[in-house]
Motif scaffolding. Structure first.
Motif, short mmCIF file in Angstrom:
data_model
loop_
_atom_site.label_atom_id
_atom_site.label_comp_id
_atom_site.label_asym_id
_atom_site.label_seq_id
_atom_site.Cartn_x
_atom_site.Cartn_y
_atom_site.Cartn_z
N VAL A 23 71.76 70.17 81.67
CA VAL A 23 71.25 71.41 82.26
C VAL A 23 71.99 72.61 81.67
N LEU A 24 73.30 72.52 81.58
CA LEU A 24 74.09 73.64 81.05
C LEU A 24 73.81 73.86 79.56
N GLU A 25 73.66 72.78 78.81
CA GLU A 25 73.37 72.91 77.37
C GLU A 25 72.03 73.58 77.12
N ALA A 26 71.06 73.33 77.99
CA ALA A 26 69.71 73.88 77.82
C ALA A 26 69.59 75.32 78.33
N ALA A 27 70.55 75.75 79.13
CA ALA A 27 70.46 77.08 79.74
C ALA A 27 70.80 78.18 78.72
N PRO A 28 70.01 79.25 78.70
CA PRO A 28 70.31 80.35 77.79
C PRO A 28 71.51 81.19 78.24
N THR A 29 71.83 81.14 79.53
CA THR A 29 72.97 81.89 80.06
C THR A 29 73.71 81.01 81.07
N ALA A 30 74.83 81.51 81.56
CA ALA A 30 75.60 80.78 82.56
C ALA A 30 74.79 80.62 83.85
N LEU A 31 75.07 79.55 84.59
CA LEU A 31 74.34 79.24 85.81
C LEU A 31 75.28 79.08 86.99
N THR A 32 74.77 79.37 88.18
CA THR A 32 75.52 79.09 89.41
C THR A 32 75.31 77.63 89.78
N VAL A 33 76.11 77.13 90.71
CA VAL A 33 75.95 75.76 91.19
C VAL A 33 74.56 75.57 91.78
N GLU A 34 74.09 76.57 92.52
CA GLU A 34 72.77 76.47 93.13
C GLU A 34 71.67 76.37 92.07
N GLU A 35 71.81 77.15 91.00
CA GLU A 35 70.82 77.08 89.91
C GLU A 35 70.86 75.73 89.22
N ILE A 36 72.07 75.21 89.00
CA ILE A 36 72.21 73.88 88.40
C ILE A 36 71.55 72.83 89.30
N ALA A 37 71.80 72.92 90.61
CA ALA A 37 71.22 71.96 91.56
C ALA A 37 69.70 72.02 91.54
N GLU A 38 69.15 73.23 91.50
CA GLU A 38 67.69 73.39 91.50
C GLU A 38 67.07 72.74 90.27
N ILE A 39 67.67 72.96 89.11
CA ILE A 39 67.14 72.39 87.87
C ILE A 39 67.34 70.88 87.85
N ALA A 40 68.54 70.44 88.23
CA ALA A 40 68.87 69.01 88.18
C ALA A 40 68.06 68.20 89.19
N SER A 41 67.68 68.81 90.31
CA SER A 41 66.98 68.07 91.37
C SER A 41 65.62 67.55 90.91
N LYS A 42 65.12 68.05 89.80
CA LYS A 42 63.86 67.53 89.27
C LYS A 42 64.04 66.10 88.76
N ASP A 43 65.29 65.74 88.40
CA ASP A 43 65.58 64.40 87.90
C ASP A 43 66.36 63.55 88.91
N ILE A 44 67.43 64.12 89.44
CA ILE A 44 68.30 63.40 90.38
C ILE A 44 68.67 64.34 91.52
N LYS A 45 68.55 63.85 92.73
CA LYS A 45 68.97 64.64 93.89
C LYS A 45 70.50 64.56 93.99
N MET A 46 71.17 65.73 94.05
CA MET A 46 72.62 65.77 94.15
C MET A 46 73.02 66.79 95.21
N ASN A 47 74.05 66.47 95.97
CA ASN A 47 74.62 67.43 96.90
C ASN A 47 75.38 68.49 96.12
N LEU A 48 75.47 69.69 96.68
CA LEU A 48 76.25 70.74 96.03
C LEU A 48 77.71 70.31 95.85
N SER A 49 78.25 69.58 96.82
CA SER A 49 79.64 69.14 96.71
C SER A 49 79.84 68.21 95.51
N THR A 50 78.85 67.39 95.21
CA THR A 50 78.91 66.50 94.04
C THR A 50 78.93 67.32 92.76
N ILE A 51 78.08 68.33 92.72
CA ILE A 51 78.01 69.19 91.54
C ILE A 51 79.32 69.95 91.37
N TYR A 52 79.86 70.48 92.47
CA TYR A 52 81.14 71.18 92.39
C TYR A 52 82.24 70.26 91.86
#
Length: 143
Positions: A23-52
């Motif tokens: 997700v980070l490699e594909a992003a044109p700019t830096a992302l927040t945890v919430e943005e990462i979660a939103e994009i990643a949730s299309k493939d795998i559901k993750m809690n914000l705490s897991t992402i942090y």
């Protein structure tokens, strides 16, 4: 690419870490945890705490850069070990990457004088983007 990055940093390779890196490699700019979660949730559901937790491990190993912006949010991006420059709107936080580097001569001078091998730098310039400027009251509105 993720396999090599995680392996060289002595981090266990997991589906979730690989997905976060993708997700980070594909992003044109830096992302927040919430943005990462939103994009990643299309493939795998993750809690914000897991992402942090995953991001903190990646930051500790210098794989990911963590930056606190003026909006008070923390943003994450892949550390490509190159310098980066950004123009950030102080109203809507839109970020535009800048391709030119006014700091290269300073970097070369510092390396020569100090003996350091400089591996990168960051420059963030804040302003107001054209979209936000349109919504600001003009001087004529105040008359």
């Amino acid at each position: 690419m993720n396999n090599n990055i995680l392996k060289s940093a002595d981090l266990k390779q997991t589906k979730k870490r690989n997905l976060i890196l993708s997700v980070l490699e594909a992003a044109p700019t830096a992302l927040t945890v919430e943005e990462i979660a939103e994009i990643a949730s299309k493939d795998i559901k993750m809690n914000l705490s897991t992402i942090y937790r995953a991001l903190n491990a990646l930051v500790d190993k210098n794989i990911v850069i963590k930056t606190l912006y003026q909006d008070g949010k923390t943003y994450f991006e892949i550390n490509n070990h190159k310098h980066r420059h950004s123009l950030i709107c102080s109203m809507c936080n839109k970020k535009v990457n800048i391709d030119i580097c006014p700091l290269e001569p300073i970097e070369e001078n510092l390396a020569e004088k100090t003996g350091y091998t400089i591996t990168g730098h960051n420059l963030e310039i804040y302003g107001i983007c054209p979209d936000c400027i349109k919504h600001l009251p003009s001087d004529e509105d105040e008359k």
